[in-house]
Design a protein around this motif. Structure first.
Motif, PDB file in Angstrom:
ATOM      1  N   ASN A 156       0.847  -1.193   0.000  1.00 56.98           N
ATOM      2  CA  ASN A 156       0.000   0.000   0.000  1.00 56.98           C
ATOM      3  C   ASN A 156       0.881   1.241   0.000  1.00 56.98           C
ATOM      4  O   ASN A 156       1.838   1.333   0.771  1.00 56.98           O
ATOM      5  N   THR A 157       0.546   2.204  -0.860  1.00 54.94           N
ATOM      6  CA  THR A 157       1.312   3.452  -0.961  1.00 54.94           C
ATOM      7  C   THR A 157       0.394   4.671  -0.827  1.00 54.94           C
ATOM      8  O   THR A 157       0.692   5.738  -1.357  1.00 54.94           O
ATOM      9  N   SER A 158      -0.718   4.530  -0.114  1.00 54.95           N
ATOM     10  CA  SER A 158      -1.684   5.630  -0.021  1.00 54.95           C
ATOM     11  C   SER A 158      -1.190   6.758   0.874  1.00 54.95           C
ATOM     12  O   SER A 158      -1.620   7.904   0.715  1.00 54.95           O
ATOM     13  N   LEU A 159      -0.306   6.464   1.828  1.00 51.80           N
ATOM     14  CA  LEU A 159       0.229   7.509   2.698  1.00 51.80           C
ATOM     15  C   LEU A 159       1.452   8.143   2.052  1.00 51.80           C
ATOM     16  O   LEU A 159       2.352   7.422   1.596  1.00 51.80           O
ATOM     17  N   PRO A 160       1.530   9.472   1.990  1.00 50.15           N
ATOM     18  CA  PRO A 160       2.692  10.126   1.385  1.00 50.15           C
ATOM     19  C   PRO A 160       3.988   9.686   2.066  1.00 50.15           C
ATOM     20  O   PRO A 160       4.072   9.653   3.295  1.00 50.15           O
ATOM     21  N   ASP A 161       4.977   9.311   1.257  1.00 55.01           N
ATOM     22  CA  ASP A 161       6.320   8.943   1.706  1.00 55.01           C
ATOM     23  C   ASP A 161       6.388   7.567   2.363  1.00 55.01           C
ATOM     24  O   ASP A 161       7.457   7.169   2.842  1.00 55.01           O
ATOM     25  N   TRP A 162       5.282   6.829   2.405  1.00 47.56           N
ATOM     26  CA  TRP A 162       5.258   5.530   3.059  1.00 47.56           C
ATOM     27  C   TRP A 162       4.953   4.417   2.053  1.00 47.56           C
ATOM     28  O   TRP A 162       4.148   4.585   1.146  1.00 47.56           O
ATOM     29  N   ARG A 163       5.606   3.264   2.257  1.00 44.55           N
ATOM     30  CA  ARG A 163       5.243   2.048   1.530  1.00 44.55           C
ATOM     31  C   ARG A 163       5.081   0.933   2.551  1.00 44.55           C
ATOM     32  O   ARG A 163       6.033   0.561   3.236  1.00 44.55           O
ATOM     33  N   LEU A 164       3.864   0.418   2.671  1.00 49.53           N
ATOM     34  CA  LEU A 164       3.543  -0.628   3.636  1.00 49.53           C
ATOM     35  C   LEU A 164       3.509  -1.973   2.922  1.00 49.53           C
ATOM     36  O   LEU A 164       2.985  -2.083   1.806  1.00 49.53           O
ATOM     37  N   GLN A 165       4.047  -3.005   3.563  1.00 42.73           N
ATOM     38  CA  GLN A 165       4.088  -4.336   2.956  1.00 42.73           C
ATOM     39  C   GLN A 165       3.723  -5.397   3.984  1.00 42.73           C
ATOM     40  O   GLN A 165       4.043  -5.269   5.173  1.00 42.73           O
ATOM     41  N   ALA A 166       3.082  -6.461   3.516  1.00 42.64           N
ATOM     42  CA  ALA A 166       2.808  -7.636   4.338  1.00 42.64           C
ATOM     43  C   ALA A 166       2.717  -8.833   3.411  1.00 42.64           C
ATOM     44  O   ALA A 166       2.280  -8.704   2.254  1.00 42.64           O
ATOM     45  N   GLY A 167       3.132 -10.002   3.895  1.00 42.31           N
ATOM     46  CA  GLY A 167       3.086 -11.176   3.029  1.00 42.31           C
ATOM     47  C   GLY A 167       3.301 -12.469   3.783  1.00 42.31           C
ATOM     48  O   GLY A 167       3.684 -12.484   4.966  1.00 42.31           O
ATOM     49  N   ARG A 168       3.064 -13.562   3.086  1.00 42.07           N
ATOM     50  CA  ARG A 168       3.284 -14.906   3.626  1.00 42.07           C
ATOM     51  C   ARG A 168       3.635 -15.822   2.464  1.00 42.07           C
ATOM     52  O   ARG A 168       2.954 -15.805   1.420  1.00 42.07           O
ATOM     53  N   PHE A 169       4.688 -16.647   2.651  1.00 44.46           N
ATOM     54  CA  PHE A 169       5.189 -17.499   1.569  1.00 44.46           C
ATOM     55  C   PHE A 169       5.391 -18.918   2.081  1.00 44.46           C
ATOM     56  O   PHE A 169       5.921 -19.132   3.177  1.00 44.46           O
ATOM     57  N   THR A 170       4.955 -19.881   1.281  1.00 43.36           N
ATOM     58  CA  THR A 170       4.931 -21.271   1.718  1.00 43.36           C
ATOM     59  C   THR A 170       5.693 -22.226   0.801  1.00 43.36           C
ATOM     60  O   THR A 170       5.853 -23.401   1.143  1.00 43.36           O
ATOM     61  N   ALA A 171       6.138 -21.774  -0.373  1.00 43.19           N
ATOM     62  CA  ALA A 171       6.876 -22.632  -1.306  1.00 43.19           C
ATOM     63  C   ALA A 171       7.992 -21.809  -1.929  1.00 43.19           C
ATOM     64  O   ALA A 171       7.872 -20.595  -2.106  1.00 43.19           O
ATOM     65  N   PHE A 172       9.101 -22.506  -2.311  1.00 46.42           N
ATOM     66  CA  PHE A 172      10.308 -21.788  -2.672  1.00 46.42           C
ATOM     67  C   PHE A 172      11.007 -22.459  -3.851  1.00 46.42           C
ATOM     68  O   PHE A 172      10.973 -23.676  -4.003  1.00 46.42           O
ATOM     69  N   ASN A 173      11.652 -21.630  -4.677  1.00 46.15           N
ATOM     70  CA  ASN A 173      12.368 -22.084  -5.874  1.00 46.15           C
ATOM     71  C   ASN A 173      13.798 -21.577  -5.765  1.00 46.15           C
ATOM     72  O   ASN A 173      14.047 -20.379  -5.865  1.00 46.15           O
ATOM     73  N   ASN A 174      14.747 -22.471  -5.569  1.00 43.67           N
ATOM     74  CA  ASN A 174      16.125 -22.108  -5.281  1.00 43.67           C
ATOM     75  C   ASN A 174      16.902 -21.719  -6.524  1.00 43.67           C
ATOM     76  O   ASN A 174      16.439 -21.895  -7.655  1.00 43.67           O
ATOM     77  N   GLN A 175      18.127 -21.220  -6.315  1.00 42.99           N
ATOM     78  CA  GLN A 175      18.929 -20.681  -7.405  1.00 42.99           C
ATOM     79  C   GLN A 175      19.470 -21.753  -8.347  1.00 42.99           C
ATOM     80  O   GLN A 175      19.776 -21.447  -9.506  1.00 42.99           O
ATOM     81  N   ASP A 176      19.609 -22.989  -7.884  1.00 44.52           N
ATOM     82  CA  ASP A 176      20.162 -24.034  -8.752  1.00 44.52           C
ATOM     83  C   ASP A 176      19.196 -25.206  -8.879  1.00 44.52           C
ATOM     84  O   ASP A 176      19.605 -26.357  -8.947  1.00 44.52           O
ATOM     85  N   ASN A 177      17.898 -24.895  -8.921  1.00 39.00           N
ATOM     86  CA  ASN A 177      16.891 -25.936  -9.005  1.00 39.00           C
ATOM     87  C   ASN A 177      15.656 -25.367  -9.690  1.00 39.00           C
ATOM     88  O   ASN A 177      15.284 -24.219  -9.449  1.00 39.00           O
ATOM     89  N   SER A 178      15.036 -26.152 -10.535  1.00 34.42           N
ATOM     90  CA  SER A 178      13.840 -25.682 -11.226  1.00 34.42           C
ATOM     91  C   SER A 178      12.560 -26.028 -10.471  1.00 34.42           C
ATOM     92  O   SER A 178      11.468 -25.657 -10.902  1.00 34.42           O
ATOM     93  N   SER A 179      12.674 -26.723  -9.341  1.00 33.52           N
ATOM     94  CA  SER A 179      11.496 -27.133  -8.588  1.00 33.52           C
ATOM     95  C   SER A 179      10.908 -25.953  -7.821  1.00 33.52           C
ATOM     96  O   SER A 179      11.634 -25.166  -7.217  1.00 33.52           O
ATOM     97  N   THR A 180       9.584 -25.860  -7.825  1.00 34.30           N
ATOM     98  CA  THR A 180       8.901 -24.829  -7.038  1.00 34.30           C
ATOM     99  C   THR A 180       8.607 -25.326  -5.624  1.00 34.30           C
ATOM    100  O   THR A 180       7.974 -24.629  -4.847  1.00 34.30           O
ATOM    101  N   HIS A 181       9.057 -26.533  -5.289  1.00 32.77           N
ATOM    102  CA  HIS A 181       8.848 -27.096  -3.953  1.00 32.77           C
ATOM    103  C   HIS A 181      10.194 -27.359  -3.281  1.00 32.77           C
ATOM    104  O   HIS A 181      10.372 -28.323  -2.548  1.00 32.77           O
ATOM    105  N   ASP A 182      11.143 -26.480  -3.548  1.00 30.00           N
ATOM    106  CA  ASP A 182      12.455 -26.555  -2.937  1.00 30.00           C
ATOM    107  C   ASP A 182      12.406 -25.821  -1.595  1.00 30.00           C
ATOM    108  O   ASP A 182      11.352 -25.353  -1.160  1.00 30.00           O
TER     109      ASP A 182
END
Length: 417
Positions: A156-182
């Motif tokens: 969200n960037t509705s407030l001047p000079d502010w950028r708010l972020q929130a998130g959640r991540f459950t699966a990962f793709n590593n630098q030397d692997n094509s799997s999305t379940h790394d």
């Protein structure tokens, strides 16, 4: 269908997307040629005296705009293709290419993913696979293949000079692997079976002061708070970073109670700049993180992070922009970091950090980078980077004695729909 044919099809599919509203729509294709040579000057755990691989990668991205209406809908997609140019069984393992069951570098690998995005006013939600850039979770881009994470990210960037972020991540793709379940692994912690959540804010007003405050949690492992203060005035800048990490819930990596901070001052004079930094870790375990770039401390550099238990380190860095001396696009960087005072004898019993560090650990790293970016003509924005890294340490810290050489050639293409 072969891996290579399938990979090319993925990139072609990504390039065909982007037909939504033209607002913010665009595409990019990055050609990345990467040579990496590791020369081990101390016995390597793998028994290899050196590792060397050379590979060609293509990273394609397509960003659609948003549909008309109160709630805009769009899609971001990416595709990757990596091709081995050199790297035999005895030289594999640099992180450029995945390895097969015989320990040989794969001849090619690929990945593709997408994220649905929704926009309501100044708020945007992305859901799917994406790159993430926050101080408590940051997917890296240090090898041929970028890291990706799957989940949701709200901004969200509705407030001047502010950028708010929130998130959640459950699966990962590593630098030397094509799997999305790394999984992403740190110094003892891992995302295996664990989600990572985050929330925070960046404050960047027009004045000389800016700040950031974030909180992150690796499920059943730790909770972490991050604070940044940055001050810029004319040719001077001062940057402070602080992390506070404590174990939580099942404490899968063991008991953790760590405070890590750094302070870096930089002074520019003409085409040159000098940086002096100090970093300190308080606690009986190292400052740990998951995700290749999830450490914003000043002395986390190319090989070592200087994040051992009790470690204190200092850095001296020199930058030179040769454009001011008649060679536009050419730059030089040299730095030296020395760390000592590491004491791992008090790592909590039963935790993931027992035995990693001894008493009186010390080490140093020296980096030299030369980079040239073509300024005009057909090859405009083509970049060539040559880097040399040397790291040496005693037996009370886990880093290898190593000389590392990088040669990276990148050529970006892009446009708007």
């Amino acid at each position: 269908m072969s891996h290579t044919t399938r990979s090319l099809a993925l990139l072609t599919t990504c390039a065909a997307l982007g037909s939504a509203q033209a607002d913010e729509a665009g595409w990019s294709l990055l050609s990345r040629n990467y040579f990496l040579h590791n020369d081990y000057r101390s016995p390597s755990g793998s028994g290899q005296n050196y590792r060397q691989e050379w590979a060609q990668g293509f990273i394609g991205e397509v960003r659609s705009g948003f549909t008309d209406g109160t709630l805009g809908v769009g899609l971001d997609a990416h595709g990757f293709l990596g091709l081995k140019l050199d790297g035999g069984r005895g030289r594999a393992g640099t992180g450029l290419l995945p390895r097969d069951s015989d320990g040989r570098s794969e001849s090619d690998y690929s990945s593709a993913g997408a994220a649905l995005k929704l926009r309501l006013g100044e708020t945007q939600l992305r859901y799917g696979e994406m790159q993430v850039e926050t101080p408590v979770f940051d997917t890296g881009d240090k090898r041929l293949h970028p890291e990706y994470a799957s989940g949701w990210l709200l901004e969200n960037t509705s407030l001047p000079d502010w950028r708010l972020q929130a998130g959640r991540f459950t699966a990962f793709n590593n630098q030397d692997n094509s799997s999305t379940h790394d999984d992403f692994a740190g110094y003892g912690a891992s995302t295996h079976g664990h989600a990572i959540s985050l929330a925070g804010a960046h404050w960047t007003p027009a004045g000389p002061l800016s700040a950031a405050l974030f909180a992150g949690q690796l499920q059943d492992t730790w909770r972490q708070v991050y604070l940044n203060l940055n001050y810029r005035q004319a040719d001077w800048s001062l940057d402070g970073n602080l992390y506070r990490t404590r174990d939580t819930a099942q404490a899968s990596a063991g008991a953790i109670d760590t405070l890590a901070w750094s302070l870096a001052g930089k002074y520019r004079f003409g085409a040159q700049a000098l940086t002096l930094a100090y970093q300190k870790v308080h606690g009986d375990t190292p400052f740990d993180f998951v995700g290749g770039d999830s450490i914003y401390l000043a002395n986390s550099i190319k090989y070592a992070d200087f994040n051992g238990p009790g470690e204190r380190s200092w850095q001296l860095r020199y930058d030179l922009d040769l454009g001011a001396l008649g060679v536009p696009g050419l730059s030089l960087m040299g730095r030296y970091v020395s760390g000592r005072g590491i004491d791992g004898r008090h790592a909590p019993a039963g935790g993931a950090y027992v035995g990693q560090y001894g008493d009186g650990g010390r080490h140093w790293e020296r980096d030299i980078d030369i980079k040239y970016v073509v300024q005009g003509g057909t090859a405009k924005d083509l970049s060539l980077s040559l880097s040399h890294v040397s790291h040496r340490g005693n037996a009370a810290q886990p880093g290898d004695d190593i000389d590392r050489l990088y040669l990276i050639v990148e050529y970006p293409l892009g446009g708007r729909f």
